[in-house]
Each structure stands twice: as C-alpha cells, then as structure tokens.
Design an enzyme around this catalytic site. Structure first.
Site, short mmCIF file in Angstrom:
data_model
loop_
_atom_site.label_atom_id
_atom_site.label_comp_id
_atom_site.label_asym_id
_atom_site.label_seq_id
_atom_site.Cartn_x
_atom_site.Cartn_y
_atom_site.Cartn_z
N LYS A 174 0.81 -1.61 -0.14
CA LYS A 174 -0.05 0.22 0.12
C LYS A 174 0.74 1.42 -0.09
O LYS A 174 2.10 1.63 0.73
CB LYS A 174 -0.73 0.27 1.64
CG LYS A 174 -2.19 1.58 1.62
CD LYS A 174 -2.77 1.14 2.76
CE LYS A 174 -3.39 2.44 3.15
NZ LYS A 174 -4.67 2.45 4.18
N LYS A 221 -9.85 13.12 7.84
CA LYS A 221 -10.15 12.48 9.04
C LYS A 221 -9.77 13.75 10.25
O LYS A 221 -9.28 14.61 9.50
CB LYS A 221 -8.20 12.24 8.93
CG LYS A 221 -8.48 10.97 8.45
CD LYS A 221 -6.86 10.02 8.86
CE LYS A 221 -6.50 8.41 7.82
NZ LYS A 221 -7.47 8.05 8.94
N ASP A 263 1.59 6.42 5.23
CA ASP A 263 0.49 5.62 5.11
C ASP A 263 1.16 4.89 3.77
O ASP A 263 0.33 4.11 3.51
CB ASP A 263 -0.86 6.02 4.81
CG ASP A 263 -2.00 5.45 4.75
OD1 ASP A 263 -2.06 3.99 5.46
OD2 ASP A 263 -3.15 5.83 3.98
N ASP A 291 -12.03 7.46 3.35
CA ASP A 291 -10.85 7.14 4.32
C ASP A 291 -10.72 5.21 4.66
O ASP A 291 -9.32 5.15 4.60
CB ASP A 291 -11.70 7.76 5.87
CG ASP A 291 -10.29 7.65 6.41
OD1 ASP A 291 -9.02 7.79 5.93
OD2 ASP A 291 -9.85 7.69 7.72
N GLU A 319 -9.18 4.34 1.92
CA GLU A 319 -9.18 3.55 0.78
C GLU A 319 -7.95 2.82 0.24
O GLU A 319 -7.50 2.50 -1.24
CB GLU A 319 -8.35 5.24 0.38
CG GLU A 319 -7.10 5.29 1.23
CD GLU A 319 -6.48 4.92 2.45
OE1 GLU A 319 -7.64 5.83 3.32
OE2 GLU A 319 -5.44 5.23 2.92
N ARG A 363 -7.81 -0.12 0.96
CA ARG A 363 -8.02 -1.94 0.44
C ARG A 363 -8.71 -1.37 -0.86
O ARG A 363 -8.90 -2.04 -2.35
CB ARG A 363 -9.51 -2.29 1.32
CG ARG A 363 -10.22 -0.81 1.66
CD ARG A 363 -11.37 -1.19 3.10
NE ARG A 363 -11.10 -0.93 3.52
CZ ARG A 363 -11.76 -1.07 5.53
NH1 ARG A 363 -13.07 -1.96 4.95
NH2 ARG A 363 -11.03 -0.90 6.27
#
Ligand code: BES
Ligand code: MN
Ligand code: ZN
Length: 497
Positions: free
Chosen positions: A252, A264, A275, A334, A336, A338
């Site tokens: 990811k 968020k 992330d 949020d 995102e 997946r």
C-alpha cells in the site's frame, strides 16, 4: 557504516583498534587471563556487574585495552531479544562521544547466529538518524562496526542476512520518514527505478493512463482527489528460472492519507505520511534481495497515490468498477487502502504466483487489537500463515494470526454494488481483510496489517522499517526450499538417478 564479522576472543578483542566497545556477557561467563575478562570478573565479584539482561557497567581506559570506552552488558541466555536490548543500550550510551569505530564483542562461547544478527540490527536501529529534510541533524557517527564472536564461521550466513536487512530496513525508514511533499507517488516510482540499477532487478512504472487502460477503477478513484498523479510500480527480482513461479509482494503506497471527503480529524493527521510504509517495505525487501541474490523470483507491486478531498474526489456512495470486474460502493473514502490494494491484487494474478502477500498500514482497528508489538497476519492458507509467523519470530519482526471467518464479511453487503468498502466498527481489521480476500484470486494469499508496527509516534516518532525483516526471512526460506515444479533438466536427472 561498515559491518565486519571477526573471530576473536576477549584477548584479541582488547587489541582491536576501536574507539568504543560493547562487551556482551552471558550467564556462566568464565574469565580467561586477558584484561577484559579480569575486569568483568572483578566487577562481578564486587557485585557491580552481572550477566542478567539489563545489567550494565561503563568503564573508561581500562589498562591494556585499545578501546577507550567500554560498555559491559549482561545478556542472560544470549537470546536475540536480550542481545538486542543490551546492544541498543550500549550504542545509546556512546551517543555524543567522539567514537567512530565500534566493537561489539560476544564474551564466552554463546553466540548463536540469530544473536549475531540481532546485534547487527540493534547497532543500526539505535544509531539511525533521519537527515533528508533536516540536514543539520547530527548524522550517525559510526564508520566501522566489528562484531567479534569466538567462531565467525557459524554466524556468517546470519551476519550477511542481517547486514542486507539493515540496508533494506534503512531504505524503508527513509521513505517512510520523508514528509509527503518529499515522497510523492512520482518520487516513489523514481526510487523503484533507482533500485533497478542493482543486479537482478527490473522495474516498470505506470501512470494514470495505463492504470485506466488496465481497468483499475478502484485505485483510480482514490487518486482522483489529488493533483499528484498516481503511480503503479512493478519491480521484479529474478534469481531463478523464468518458469519458476514468483512470490508477489503488494505494498500500500498512500503517500498521504487525509481521509478524502470522509476527512480525518486534524490531530496526528501528519502521521498519515506513513501510509506508504507497506510500499516502503517492498522497496526495502528488494534492496536486500539485490544484496543477497537468492535463487528465487520475486515481484513487487506498489499502488501509490495520495488520498485527498479535491473537487473531483470520489464521494461517499459512489460506485466504482475494480480491475477484477467487481463493483464497489465507496461508503467511506477513508477506507482507501483496500481500494488501491484490490486492483493490485487483481493485477498480481497475471504472474501465476506461488504466493501473494500484501503489506499495508490498513486499519486503526489493528493498532487497537495488537498495538506496536506484532503486525496483524490474515490468511486462509494455514501453511502460508504458519510460514510467515515463523519468519516473523526468526527475524524478531513478529506478527499474529487473526481470524477470517466468512461471517465477518456480512457487513460488507450492499444493495448498490457487489461489495461495500466498509462494514461497521467491530473487528475493523478483520472486515478489511475480508474485503481484500475477495480480490486475492487462486494463489495462496496473506495480508499483513502493519498499521501499528510500521512507525512509532510520540517522542521517538519515526519509521521502524518493519516488516522488511519478516519478508526477507520468508523469501529466503522459500528460496532454500526445493521447488514444487522442477525445470526439465533437473527432473530428467532425478528420473535417471
Ligand atoms: N491509513 C489508515 C489506517 C490507519 C489509521 C493506520 C491510523 C494507522 C493509524 C486507513 O486508510 C484508514 O483510514 N482506515 C480507516 C478505515 C475505516 C474508515 C473503516 C480506519 O482505520 O479508521
Ligand atoms: Mn484512510
Ligand atoms: Zn490509509
């Protein structure tokens, strides 16, 4: 920082031309007739030092010892965890001194290969300094690190793997720590291209047009809200015959996760620069593979983009079509990770892989479940799960298997698409994994949720480089195994034998 492994007892260690020495003393240590042994024995007798983990004693200018600064550390049974803590404490104690050349000496007979590996990684970990956007930060001072053991031959392989792991971990830390404006999807693509200069590695980077042509509607939907163009990165490490099915690692690569329209809260939102740590762990693993050149094929896939709330951003309730053909109702923008992973998992199938492992900072729920100690491991394949769990233990980069019962997928049902991208709050890490599972195809698949382990917050804020150690251990163990499908020449030989 250059690592060397040497066979040396404490007598020779005393003469080693280093500025500082960490002497690791296990239970049952027997003093010989050298100055360091005499020192340890005297301190033990006076009860100023012991071999229990956590015991330490700082010495300065011990007669007949070359290193001016000595740090004695008890390591108990000499287990990797004990060695790691002892070495970290020693390295921290030398911080700010003028020492540049370090000796880490195992006293006595006990120096298991995994303990040697732990020592190497602990030196690197404890001395790591991020400098890219803070050039005035005091950089790591160590230039040379000698690891001294009674018999170097037994630890050679573990040592080489540990040194390669350090290179991979530090690449992963570097990209993890960079702020999002210094680690855009384009820059991640360039970092992958740079890896392709190393032996055995090839790289291909796709942009928005190619991704649209592939039908990656879920990935593209996440990228829509940002001005930064997405990148889909394909790395290949070729160490075995072309016909040999690869392990596929999927990272990811959300270079910043604002949450999108489902934005968020402000507190700690900066940490969402991390992330892309799954992607960074893929880059790091490839860096280590180039160093070790094992006989295996590995494919690395990275879906990199920002998750931002722009005027063209995807909206809650929008339905998109993924590369697999399944439609997805995006109830929360949020969730995102997946969405970008499901298209990368669909793409992974073209390699007819022996296993697919995705690595993602996927859910806050996983942080609540397992904290920063173990990564979440999800797999319906018992053998793959056991192998990954074992790799984590061996690498001191641990994970814990979580359930995947079908009932957990109930909340993903919707009237408006094949699947929704979120269920309720309960078991959020599991429902995320259940979503991914739908896109994993036929090959054995596992998902590592590293949301709790990829970085530390607070005063010690920074990327950990996890799970490069776990992934590398796993891949190397696969390379060592005989292949289920042997090339023709080998099969013929076996038949005639
Ligand atoms: N990147 C986050 C997960 C995350 C959050 C990692 C906090 C580490 C710390 C992910 O994209 C996310 O936002 N997940 C949501 C999912 C939810 C909307 C179902 C979450 O965990 O809150
Ligand atoms: Mn998110
Ligand atoms: Zn995210």
């Amino acid at each position: 920082m250059n690592f060397e492994l040497k066979s040396l007892g404490l007598d020779v260690a005393a003469a080693d031309k280093s500025d500082a020495a960490i002497v690791l003393v296990p239970n049952g240590f027997k003093a010989a007739r050298d100055p360091l042994s005499a020192c340890i024995a005297a301190a033990q007798k006076a009860e100023d030092f012991g071999t229990q983990p956590g015991k330490q004693l700082a010495l300065y200018r011990v007669p007949a010892v070359a290193a001016a600064r000595i740090h004695l550390a008890g390591i108990g049974e000499g287990r990797p965890q004990e060695v790691r803590q002892a070495v970290a404490a020693g390295v921290s104690a030398f911080k700010g001194t003028g020492a540049k050349r370090l000796l880490v000496a195992f006293a006595g007979a006990a120096a298991q290969p995994d303990a040697v590996a732990a020592a190497v990684q602990a030196v690197a970990d404890a001395s790591y300094v991020y400098t890219t956007t803070k050039p005035k930060a005091e950089a790591r001072a160590w230039t040379r690190v000698v690891v001294g053991v009674p018999d170097a031959a037994v630890a050679r392989t573990a040592f080489a793997q540990a040194v390669a792991t350090v290179l991979g971990v530090e690449l992963a830390k570097e990209w993890g720590n960079r702020p999002a404006n210094h680690a855009t999807p384009t820059m991640l693509g360039d970092a992958a291209q740079a890896l392709a200069k190393l032996p055995g590695i090839q790289c291909q980077v796709l942009g928005p047009k190619e991704v649209a042509r592939l039908g990656m509607g879920a990935f593209a939907a996440v990228a829509r809200g940002s001005q930064e163009p997405l990148r889909f990165i394909e790395l290949r490490y070729s160490g075995a015959a072309k016909s040999d099915a690869p392990v596929v690692l999927v990272g990811k690569g959300i270079t910043f996760d604002s949450g999108g329209i489902s934005i968020k809260p402000a507190a700690e939102m900066d940490e969402m620069k991390y992330d892309m740590c799954g992607a960074a762990s893929v880059l790091g693993t490839f860096r280590a593979l180039a160093e070790l050149r094992p006989a295996i094929n590995v494919v690395g896939l990275i879906a990199a983009c920002e998750n931002m709330p722009g005027g063209r951003a995807v909206k809650p309730g929008d339905v998109v079509t993924s590369m697999s053909g399944q439609t997805i109702e995006i109830l929360n923008t949020d969730a995102e990770g997946r969405l970008v992973l499901c298209d990368a998992l669909a793409y992974a199938q073209r390699f007819k892989p022996r296993a697919v492992i995705d690595i993602a900072t996927l859910t806050g729920a996983c942080v609540i479940a397992l904290g920063g100690v173990r990564s979440g491991l999800f797999s319906a394949d018992d053998a793959l799960a056991a192998t990954l769990q074992a790799a984590g233990e061996a690498a001191q980069d641990k994970c814990w298997r979580m359930p995947l019962d079908d009932e957990y997928a109930d909340g993903l049902k919707t009237h408006f698409a094949d699947v929704a991208n979120v269920a309720g709050r309960p078991a959020g890490a599991v429902t995320a994994a259940k979503f991914l599972e739908r896109f994993s195809g036929g090959a054995p698949w596992a998902h590592l949720d590293i949301a709790g382990t990829a970085w530390r917050g607070g005063a010690a804020k920074g990327a950990t480089g996890r799970p490069v150690g776990l992934l590398l251990h796993y891949v190397l163990a696969q390379a060592a195994k005989p292949l289920p499908l042997q090339p023709k020449s080998v099969r013929r030989k076996a038949a005639s034998a």
